[in-house]
Motif scaffolding. Structure first.
Motif, PDB file in Angstrom:
ATOM      1  N   GLU A 224       0.830  -1.203   0.000  1.00  0.00           N
ATOM      2  CA  GLU A 224       0.000   0.000   0.000  1.00  0.00           C
ATOM      3  C   GLU A 224       0.863   1.250   0.000  1.00  0.00           C
ATOM      4  O   GLU A 224       1.986   1.245   0.489  1.00  0.00           O
ATOM      5  CB  GLU A 224      -0.961  -0.057   1.195  1.00  0.00           C
ATOM      6  CG  GLU A 224      -2.057  -1.071   0.890  1.00  0.00           C
ATOM      7  CD  GLU A 224      -2.875  -1.504   2.080  1.00  0.00           C
ATOM      8  OE1 GLU A 224      -2.872  -0.804   3.102  1.00  0.00           O
ATOM      9  OE2 GLU A 224      -3.537  -2.554   1.963  1.00  0.00           O
ATOM     10  N   GLY A 225       0.310   2.306  -0.621  1.00  0.00           N
ATOM     11  CA  GLY A 225       1.100   3.521  -0.798  1.00  0.00           C
ATOM     12  C   GLY A 225       2.126   3.364  -1.908  1.00  0.00           C
ATOM     13  O   GLY A 225       3.094   4.113  -1.984  1.00  0.00           O
ATOM     14  N   ASP A 226       1.902   2.362  -2.794  1.00  0.00           N
ATOM     15  CA  ASP A 226       2.844   2.083  -3.897  1.00  0.00           C
ATOM     16  C   ASP A 226       4.245   1.814  -3.362  1.00  0.00           C
ATOM     17  O   ASP A 226       5.228   2.448  -3.756  1.00  0.00           O
ATOM     18  CB  ASP A 226       2.867   3.228  -4.926  1.00  0.00           C
ATOM     19  CG  ASP A 226       1.731   3.100  -5.933  1.00  0.00           C
ATOM     20  OD1 ASP A 226       1.149   1.998  -6.037  1.00  0.00           O
ATOM     21  OD2 ASP A 226       1.426   4.092  -6.608  1.00  0.00           O
ATOM     22  N   THR A 335     -13.557  -0.195 -11.960  1.00  0.00           N
ATOM     23  CA  THR A 335     -12.334  -0.440 -11.184  1.00  0.00           C
ATOM     24  C   THR A 335     -12.184  -1.936 -10.969  1.00  0.00           C
ATOM     25  O   THR A 335     -13.181  -2.676 -10.975  1.00  0.00           O
ATOM     26  CB  THR A 335     -12.387   0.232  -9.800  1.00  0.00           C
ATOM     27  OG1 THR A 335     -13.443  -0.352  -9.032  1.00  0.00           O
ATOM     28  CG2 THR A 335     -12.597   1.729  -9.912  1.00  0.00           C
ATOM     29  N   THR A 336     -10.962  -2.380 -10.799  1.00  0.00           N
ATOM     30  CA  THR A 336     -10.740  -3.790 -10.451  1.00  0.00           C
ATOM     31  C   THR A 336      -9.703  -3.889  -9.352  1.00  0.00           C
ATOM     32  O   THR A 336      -8.760  -3.091  -9.308  1.00  0.00           O
ATOM     33  CB  THR A 336     -10.334  -4.629 -11.686  1.00  0.00           C
ATOM     34  OG1 THR A 336     -10.528  -6.011 -11.379  1.00  0.00           O
ATOM     35  CG2 THR A 336      -8.894  -4.416 -12.100  1.00  0.00           C
ATOM     36  N   ILE A 337      -9.897  -4.844  -8.462  1.00  0.00           N
ATOM     37  CA  ILE A 337      -8.953  -5.119  -7.368  1.00  0.00           C
ATOM     38  C   ILE A 337      -8.474  -6.558  -7.539  1.00  0.00           C
ATOM     39  O   ILE A 337      -9.291  -7.471  -7.674  1.00  0.00           O
ATOM     40  CB  ILE A 337      -9.614  -4.990  -5.971  1.00  0.00           C
ATOM     41  CG1 ILE A 337     -10.518  -3.747  -5.874  1.00  0.00           C
ATOM     42  CG2 ILE A 337      -8.561  -5.034  -4.868  1.00  0.00           C
ATOM     43  CD1 ILE A 337      -9.833  -2.427  -5.890  1.00  0.00           C
ATOM     44  N   MET A 338      -7.154  -6.773  -7.513  1.00  0.00           N
ATOM     45  CA  MET A 338      -6.602  -8.123  -7.640  1.00  0.00           C
ATOM     46  C   MET A 338      -6.487  -8.783  -6.276  1.00  0.00           C
ATOM     47  O   MET A 338      -6.000  -8.180  -5.324  1.00  0.00           O
ATOM     48  CB  MET A 338      -5.202  -8.072  -8.258  1.00  0.00           C
ATOM     49  CG  MET A 338      -5.120  -7.650  -9.702  1.00  0.00           C
ATOM     50  SD  MET A 338      -5.933  -8.698 -10.946  1.00  0.00           S
ATOM     51  CE  MET A 338      -5.403 -10.332 -10.504  1.00  0.00           C
ATOM     52  N   LEU A 339      -6.918 -10.033  -6.213  1.00  0.00           N
ATOM     53  CA  LEU A 339      -6.668 -10.886  -5.049  1.00  0.00           C
ATOM     54  C   LEU A 339      -5.495 -11.788  -5.413  1.00  0.00           C
ATOM     55  O   LEU A 339      -5.542 -12.479  -6.434  1.00  0.00           O
ATOM     56  CB  LEU A 339      -7.895 -11.733  -4.719  1.00  0.00           C
ATOM     57  CG  LEU A 339      -9.221 -10.991  -4.510  1.00  0.00           C
ATOM     58  CD1 LEU A 339     -10.312 -11.968  -4.075  1.00  0.00           C
ATOM     59  CD2 LEU A 339      -9.073  -9.886  -3.470  1.00  0.00           C
ATOM     60  N   LYS A 417      -5.560  -2.504  -0.106  1.00  0.00           N
ATOM     61  CA  LYS A 417      -6.792  -1.834   0.355  1.00  0.00           C
ATOM     62  C   LYS A 417      -6.836  -0.363  -0.059  1.00  0.00           C
ATOM     63  O   LYS A 417      -7.707   0.376   0.381  1.00  0.00           O
ATOM     64  CB  LYS A 417      -6.913  -1.955   1.878  1.00  0.00           C
ATOM     65  CG  LYS A 417      -6.998  -3.407   2.369  1.00  0.00           C
ATOM     66  CD  LYS A 417      -7.059  -3.493   3.882  1.00  0.00           C
ATOM     67  CE  LYS A 417      -7.207  -4.931   4.355  1.00  0.00           C
ATOM     68  NZ  LYS A 417      -6.019  -5.764   4.079  1.00  0.00           N
ATOM     69  N   ASP A 418      -5.888   0.046  -0.931  1.00  0.00           N
ATOM     70  CA  ASP A 418      -5.795   1.481  -1.251  1.00  0.00           C
ATOM     71  C   ASP A 418      -5.771   1.762  -2.757  1.00  0.00           C
ATOM     72  O   ASP A 418      -5.258   2.781  -3.188  1.00  0.00           O
ATOM     73  CB  ASP A 418      -4.520   2.066  -0.608  1.00  0.00           C
ATOM     74  CG  ASP A 418      -3.249   1.520  -1.244  1.00  0.00           C
ATOM     75  OD1 ASP A 418      -3.303   0.435  -1.897  1.00  0.00           O
ATOM     76  OD2 ASP A 418      -2.205   2.171  -1.133  1.00  0.00           O
TER      77      ASP A 418
END
Length: 424
Positions: A224-226, A335-339, A417-418
Motif C-alpha cells: 500500500e502507498g505504492d 475499477t478492479t482489485i486483484m486478489l 486496500k488502497d
C-alpha cells in the motif's frame, strides 16, 4: 465464427467475456484458459507458444479467427507463422507481426522507434556485459533515481528504480553479468527518471487506422502507498480522472498518431492492440514503454467499458476497415482489485480452495490464476482473481469491489486496500 483465444490470465477471461457478447461468436476456445474461461467457453490444453499445436487445432476445429492475449506468442512470431503458411493464411490473427512485437520484446528497439519518430520519451542508453563499465559512467551523468530496464521480456518485473548510485551500479552488474533476469537482461537500457503520474493508453489499430480505447491506470507495487516489489498489477481504474480533454488531445496528436504513422513509415505490419505506458510530467505526456497486447489488470476495466461489438472491431482490424467503425464507450467508471496469493510476487503456494464467488453481487469476477480440481475452483498462480465493478464515480466502483471482496476467501489471500488512493 469459431474463435481461438490464446492465454490463461485475467486479461483472457475479460476478453472471452467480451467476445461472447457478440452474436458473431458462435464458438469460443481458450488455450489453455482457466477456471473462469471454462465456465463460459471451452478450454483446450494447448501451449500458446507451440505453434504446430495451435495449427493442428485451428485446422481440425475450423477456427476462423485467432486472438492473442499474452506477449510471448507475438514476440515469437505467431502472426508471421499463420501468414506464411498456405493452410493458415486465411485465418486472421489479432496481434502484430514479429517485427511489430519487438516494440515490447526489446526495450532498445522501442526506444530507437520513439527517437526516430520524435515521440516524447526519456533520454537513454543501452549496455551489455562487455560495456558494463560504460554503464557505470553513464549512471554518473544522471540524477537519482536511476531507472534500469532489462531489454527483453521479464514478465513485468524487469524494471528497477534505485535511489543510490552505488546500488544502481551493483544492480547493473547483477543484471548484465550475473543475469538477474536471465537472458532478458543480457542487454540493459538505462533511462533518465521522469517524475510524474503514470497512466495507460490503449489503441486498437489495423495498421493504418486506429481507435483509442478507454484510458486506465494500474497499480504495480505489492504494498500500500505504492511500496514494495513490482507485480504484474494489483488493481486498475478507468477512466483516469486526471486525463482531461487537453491531456488526451496531446496524447493523440503527439504519441498515438506518430506511433501509427511510424509503423507505416517503417513498413511494420501491425494489426492489434498497442498499449502505451505513459507518464504525465507537469501536463506533458511522455512514453515510458510500449506493450503489444492489452494490459493485465487493465483489460478487466477497459473491456467492461466498451459497448461496441468486439468481434466486429476485430474483423475491421483484419480487413483494414477500422475507420468505418464507431467505438461506443460506457460513460461509467470501472475499477478492479486483484486478489493474490500470500508471498506473491516472490514464493507463494497454489492449490487453495476459493469460496464465495457465487455470492458476489453487482461486480464481475474475472479469473486470473485459477483451475478446477476435483470439481472445486482452486488458486493456480500469483494473481488469482480480479473483482471489477462499475460506478458513477471511481470511488463508488472501488467501494463495490471491496464490499464483494469481503465475500471471497482462499488461504493466504492478499489484496491492496488502497487502489485509487492517489486519485482521491
Amino acid at each position: 465464427m469459431t474463435i481461438l483465444l490464446l492465454g490463461s490470465g485475467g486479461r483472457e477471461h475479460a476478453l472471452a467475456w467480451k467476445l461472447l457478447q457478440s452474436t458473431k461468436c458462435t464458438t469460443l476456445y481458450v488455450a489453455p484458459g482457466n477456471a473462469g474461461t471454462a465456465s463460459i467457453a471451452t478450454n483446450v490444453p494447448i501451449n500458446p507458444n507451440n505453434f504446430e499445436e495451435v495449427k493442428t487445432f485451428a485446422l481440425e476445429h475450423q477456427v476462423t479467427m485467432v486472438v492473442v492475449g499474452p506477449e510471448d506468442p507475438l514476440v515469437l512470431g505467431i502472426y508471421d507463422f499463420f501468414k506464411n503458411d498456405d493452410l493458415l493464411n486465411h485465418i486472421p490473427v489479432i496481434g502484430p507481426s514479429k517485427t511489430g512485437a519487438q516494440l515490447e520484446g526489446s526495450k532498445e528497439f522501442a526506444k530507437e522507434f520513439l527517437i526516430r519518430h520524435q515521440i516524447p520519451t526519456a533520454a537513454y542508453d543501452s549496455f551489455t556485459k562487455e560495456t558494463v563499465e560504460k554503464g557505470y559512467t553513464f549512471l554518473e551523468t544522471l540524477s537519482p533515481p536511476y531507472v534500469l530496464k532489462a531489454d527483453g521480456l521479464a514478465a513485468g518485473k524487469g524494471v528497477l528504480i534505485i535511489q543510490d548510485l552505488q546500488e544502481a551500479q551493483n544492480e547493473l552488474r547483477n543484471m548484465l553479468v550475473h543475469q538477474k533476469f536471465g537472458s532478458a537482461s543480457s542487454k540493459v537500457v538505462i533511462e533518465e527518471f521522469l517524475d510524474g503520474i503514470e497512466l495507460s493508453c490503449f489503441v486498437l489499430t489495423d495498421g493504418k487506422n486506429y481507435k483509442i480505447l478507454p484510458t486506465a491506470k494500474d497499480y504495480k507495487r505489492i504494498g500500500e502507498g505504492d511500496t514494495g516489489l513490482n507485480t504484474g498489477g494489483m488493481g486498475a481504474v478507468s477512466p483516469v480522472p486526471f486525463a482531461d480533454a487537453i491531456l488526451l488531445e496531446k496524447i493523440e496528436s503527439r504519441i498515438v498518431k506518430p506511433t501509427i504513422e511510424g509503423l507505416q513509415k517503417d513498413h511494420i505490419e501491425y494489426k492489434g492492440f498497442v498499449f502505451i505506458g505513459l507518464i504525465n510530467v507537469k501536463g506533458e505526456p511522455m512514453v515510458i514503454e510500449y506493450n503489444v497486447r492489452m494490459g493485465d489488470p487493465e483489460t478487466e476495466v477497459v473491456m467492461p467499458r466498451i459497448q461496441s461489438d468486439l468481434v466486429e472491431l476485430f474483423q475491421a482490424v483484419a480487413n483494414q476497415s477500422l475507420d468505418t467503425m464507431n467505438l461506443e464507450i460506457d460513460p461509467r467508471s470501472a475499477t478492479t482489485i486483484m486478489l493474490v496469493s500470500g508471498g506473491y510476487p516472490e514464493e507463494y503456494e497454489k492449490g487453495f480452495v476459493i469460496t464465495g464467488i457465487t455470492q458476489v453481487e453487482d461486480s464481475i469476477v474475472f479469473h486470473a490464476g485459477t483451475k478446477i480440481e476435483k470439481g472445486k475452483i482452486v488458486s493456480n498462480g500469483g494473481r488469482v482473481l480480479a473483482i471489477t465493478s462499475y460506478g458513477d464515480s471511481f470511488q463508488e466502483a472501488i467501494k463495490k469491489s471491496y464490499q464483494n471482496i469481503d465475500k471471497l476467501h482462499f488461504d493466504k489471500m492478499y489484496f491492496r486496500k488502497d487502489i485509487g488512493f492517489d486519485l482521491f
